[in-house]
Write an enzyme that holds these catalytic residues in place. Structure first.
Site, short mmCIF file in Angstrom:
data_model
loop_
_atom_site.label_atom_id
_atom_site.label_comp_id
_atom_site.label_asym_id
_atom_site.label_seq_id
_atom_site.Cartn_x
_atom_site.Cartn_y
_atom_site.Cartn_z
N GLU A 31 -4.13 -17.60 5.80
CA GLU A 31 -3.98 -16.37 5.03
C GLU A 31 -4.38 -16.63 3.58
OE1 GLU A 31 -3.06 -12.93 5.54
OE2 GLU A 31 -3.80 -13.09 3.48
N GLY A 33 -4.31 -14.11 1.20
CA GLY A 33 -3.73 -13.11 0.29
C GLY A 33 -2.22 -13.07 0.46
N PHE A 35 1.21 -12.52 2.21
CA PHE A 35 1.59 -12.69 3.61
C PHE A 35 2.02 -11.34 4.19
CE2 PHE A 35 4.01 -13.70 7.30
CZ PHE A 35 3.37 -14.81 7.82
N GLY A 36 1.54 -11.06 5.41
CA GLY A 36 1.94 -9.82 6.09
C GLY A 36 0.85 -8.76 6.13
N GLY A 37 -0.21 -8.94 5.33
CA GLY A 37 -1.38 -8.08 5.44
C GLY A 37 -1.24 -6.72 4.77
N THR A 38 -2.19 -5.85 5.10
CA THR A 38 -2.35 -4.58 4.41
C THR A 38 -1.21 -3.61 4.67
OG1 THR A 38 -4.74 -4.83 4.57
CG2 THR A 38 -3.92 -2.60 4.18
N CYS A 39 -0.88 -3.39 5.93
CA CYS A 39 0.07 -2.32 6.27
C CYS A 39 1.40 -2.54 5.55
CB CYS A 39 0.27 -2.28 7.78
SG CYS A 39 1.44 -1.04 8.31
N HIS A 442 14.62 25.29 22.17
CA HIS A 442 14.51 26.45 21.30
C HIS A 442 15.58 26.37 20.24
CE1 HIS A 442 13.61 30.47 19.97
NE2 HIS A 442 14.90 30.74 20.00
#
Ligand SMILES: Cc1cc2nc3c(=O)[nH]c(=O)nc-3n(C[C@H](O)[C@H](O)[C@H](O)COP(=O)(O)OP(=O)(O)OC[C@H]3O[C@@H](n4cnc5c(N)ncnc54)[C@H](O)[C@@H]3O)c2cc1C
Ligand SMILES: NC(=O)c1ccc[n+]([C@@H]2O[C@H](COP(=O)([O-])OP(=O)(O)OC[C@H]3O[C@@H](n4cnc5c(N)ncnc54)[C@H](O)[C@@H]3O)[C@@H](O)[C@H]2O)c1
Length: 457
Positions: A31, A33, A35-39, A442
Site C-alpha cells: 500500500e 497511500g 491504509f483502507g483505500g478510497t471508499c 401501506h
C-alpha cells in the site's frame, strides 16, 4: 528476497480477501497511500457522512412547509469535519495496525509497488518480493484537466476537499458527474455558493435521459450551473480562482474542486514487465474470472472494472478470494464468475438518485419492444406526507414478457426505494409478479414502485 504465497497491491477492497482460509499463508500486502483505500478514507463513507449532515440542514431549511418554522443558527464546519474523520481515521489506523502487528502471516509493505517481472515486485521500500499469485487492487485516481495543472492554481479533489479548514464562500466545481453532484449538495446545504461547470448539456449524463434532464432542471434552481461550456483557462492565486469558459464568460470563487472522472491506476504498475495487459485508459484487462493476461495475476475493483463502485469492487474481491484458492490457470478449474448483469448505482445528491439496468435510450438502441412508466412520488400517500414535488420512479420492461429491463429513481431515499427492483431483476421476477406477488406496506414510499409497475402496459 522474500517469497510469498499471495501478494496484494492495494489495501482497499484487496484487504477484504484475507479471510480465515488465508490464515496459514504467507501474504504480502502493498500500500502506497492511506491504509483502507478510497471508499473508507476519501470516498463513499466520509462523503455520505457529510451528505447526511447536509440533509439535516436541508430539512431545517424546508421545515416551514410542514408548519414548523425553524432556522439554522450556525454551521460548525470544523465540528462537521471532526464528526466524520474522528470516526474514520482510527478505523484506517486500526486496520493498518492489525495487518502490521497482529496478522502473523501478513507482511505490510508501505510503498509504491511496481512489477519488475512476472510475479516479481519492487515494493517501494527497497525490498523486492516474488509471489505464487498476485492481486492487483490498485484503484483509481482523480483526473486533472491540463487547464488546471497548467495554471498552477491551488485546486482540491475528493482527497482533500473534505478537510478544508473552513467552508468555502464560493465553491467552483469543474465536472458534472457523481462527485460534482454530491459535493454541490453538501457545500450548498452548509451555505456555500456553488457553481458547477460541465462540458456536456446535462448533469449526470450517464443516467437515463429523463432522470438526468429532471435533475439538471432542479439543479439550475439551486446552484449556478454552467453547461455545454468547456473550461478554457484557469487562473488565480490563494483564495481566489477564476475559470474562463469557452464562451468567454468567467466564473470566480475562492475554492476550486476538480471532479472530471477517475483514471484506473494500471498505468503506474510496470504491468508490461509482468505480461499484464492494460488498455489506453490505464485499466487492467481481466476475464470474467478476474484473471489478467498474466498467469497467476488477478485484478479487481477500480483498476480493472468497468464500474468504479465499491459494491462492485467488493463483489469482484469475493470472486478473486475464491479463485485464488482454485488453481485458476489449470485446465478445467472450477472458477467463480463475476456477475455484472444488474449493477446498481446511486448518487447521494439532492434529490438522491438510484439506477439499475438499462436506460430507456439503451433499451431502444437495442431494438427492444419496451413499455415505460414514470410514477411521481406525489402520486402515493407517503409522497403527499412529504409534500414531495421532485421524486420520480421510472420502470422499463419488455412488452409482452414483462421482463424488467431498467429502473431509475430520483427522490428521497432513492437507493432504498430501488432495492426491491434490483432484487426482482437479479432473481428474474417479472413486473407483474413483482407487483402482485407480494404485499406492499401501506402507506410506505415503495408504493411508488408498486404503482409504477402496475402502470406498465
Ligand atoms: C468521492 C467518492 C465517493 C464515492 N462514493 C461511492 C459510493 O457512495 N458508493 C460506491 O459504491 N462507490 C463510491 N465511490 C467509488 C468507490 O470508492 C470505489 O469504487 C472503491 O473504493 C474502489 O475500491 P478499490 O479497492 O478498487 O480501490 P481503492 O479503495 O482505491 O484501493 C486501492 C489502493 O491501492 C493503493 N495503490 C495504488 N497503486 C498502488 C501501488 N502501485 N502500490 C501500492 N499501493 C497502491 C492506493 O493507495 C489505494 O489505497 C466513491 C468514490 C469517490 C472518489
Ligand atoms: N455515489 C457513488 O457511488 C459515487 C460517488 C462518487 C464517485 N463515484 C465513482 O467515482 C467515479 C468518479 O467520479 P467523478 O464524478 O469524478 O466522475 P464521473 O465520471 O461521474 O463524472 C465526470 C464528469 O465530468 C465531465 N468532464 C470530464 N472532463 C471535463 C472537463 N475537462 N471539464 C468539465 N467537465 C468534464 C464528464 O463529462 C463527466 O460528466 C464515478 O464515475 C463513480 O463511479 C461513485
Amino acid at each position: 528476497m522474500n517469497h510469498f504465497d499471495v501478494a496484494i497491491i492495494g489495501s482497499g477492497s484487496g484487504n477484504t480477501i484475507l479471510d480465515d482460509r488465508y490464515a496459514d499463508m504467507q501474504v504480502a500486502l502493498l500500500e502506497d497511500g492511506i491504509f483502507g483505500g478510497t471508499c473508507l478514507n476519501v470516498g463513499c463513507i466520509p462523503t455520505k457522512m457529510f451528505v447526511y449532515a447536509a440533509e439535516v440542514a436541508r430539512t431545517i431549511e424546508h421545515s416551514s412547509r410542514y408548519g414548523i418554522d425553524s432556522r439554522i443558527d450556525k454551521v460548525r464546519w470544523p465540528d462537521i469535519v471532526s464528526r466524520v474523520f474522528d470516526r474514520i481515521d482510527p478505523i484506517s489506523a486500526g486496520g493498518e495496525r492489525y495487518r502490521r502487528d497482529e496478522s502473523p502471516g501478513t507482511t505490510l509493505f508501505s510503498g509504491h509497488a511496481r512489477f519488475i517481472g512476472p510475479r516479481r515486485l519492487e515494493t517501494g521500500t527497497g525490498e523486492v518480493i516474488t509471489a505464487d499469485q498476485v492481486v492487483i487492487a490498485a484503484g483509481s485516481r482523480p483526473i486533472i484537466p491540463e487547464a488546471v495543472t497548467r495554471s498552477g492554481v491551488r485546486y482540491y479533489t475528493n482527497d482533500d476537499i473534505m478537510r478544508l479548514p473552513e467552508l468555502p464562500e464560493h465553491l467552483v466545481i469543474i465536472g458534472s458527474g457523481f462527485i460534482a453532484s454530491e459535493f454541490a449538495h453538501v457545500f450548498s446545504a452548509f451555505g456555500s455558493k456553488v457553481t458547477i461547470i460541465g462540458r456536456g448539456n446535462r448533469l449526470l449524463r450517464h443516467l437515463d435521459g429523463d432522470i438526468s434532464a429532471h435533475f439538471t432542471a432542479l439543479a439550475h434552481e439551486k446552484w449556478d450551473v454552467r453547461l455545454g461550456n468547456p473550461v478554457r483557462t484557469v487562473r488565480g492565486d490563494d483564495g481566489n480562482v477564476e475559470v474562463e469558459l469557452a464562451d468567454g464568460s468567467v466564473v470566480s470563487g475562492d475554492t476550486l474542486l476538480v471532479a472530471v472522472g477517475r483514471a484506473p491506476n494500471g498505468d503506474r504498475l510496470g504491468a508490461e514487465t509482468a505480461g499484464v495487459d492494460v488498455d489506453d485508459e490505464g485499466r487492467v484487462l481481466v476475464d470474467r474470472f478476474q484473471r489478467t493476461t498474466a498467469e497467476g495475476v488477478f485484478a479487481l475493483g477500480d483498476v480493472s472494472s468497468p464500474y468504479q463502485l465499491k459494491h462492485v469492487a467488493n463483489h469482484e474481491a469475493r470472486v478473486v478470494q475464491e479463485n485464488l484458492l482454485r488453481n485458476a490457470w489449470a485446465d478445467g478449474a472450477d472458477l467463480v464468475r463475476t456477475d455484472h448483469r444488474f449493477v446498481p448505482a446511486a448518487v447521494f445528491t439532492d434529490p438522491q438518485i438510484a439506477e439499475v439496468g438499462l436506460t430507456e435510450e439503451q433499451a431502444r438502441d437495442q431494438g427492444l419492444d419496451i413499455t415505460v412508466k414514470v410514477q411521481k412520488y406525489s402520486d402515493v400517500a407517503y409522497g403527499w406526507a412529504m409534500e414531495d414535488t421532485e421524486g420520480l420512479c421510472k420502470v422499463i420492461a419488455e412488452r409482452g414478457t414483462g421482463r424488467l429491463l431498467g429502473a431509475h429513481v430520483i427522490g428521497a431515499q432513492a437507493p432504498t426505494v430501488i432495492q426491491p427492483l434490483i432484487q426482482a431483476m437479479s432473481f428474474g421476477l417479472s413486473a407483474k409478479d413483482m407487483a402482485r406477488g407480494q404485499y406492499w406496506i401501506h402507506p410506505g414510499l415503495p408504493e411508488v414502485v408498486e404503482n409504477a409497475l402496475l402502470g406498465l402496459e
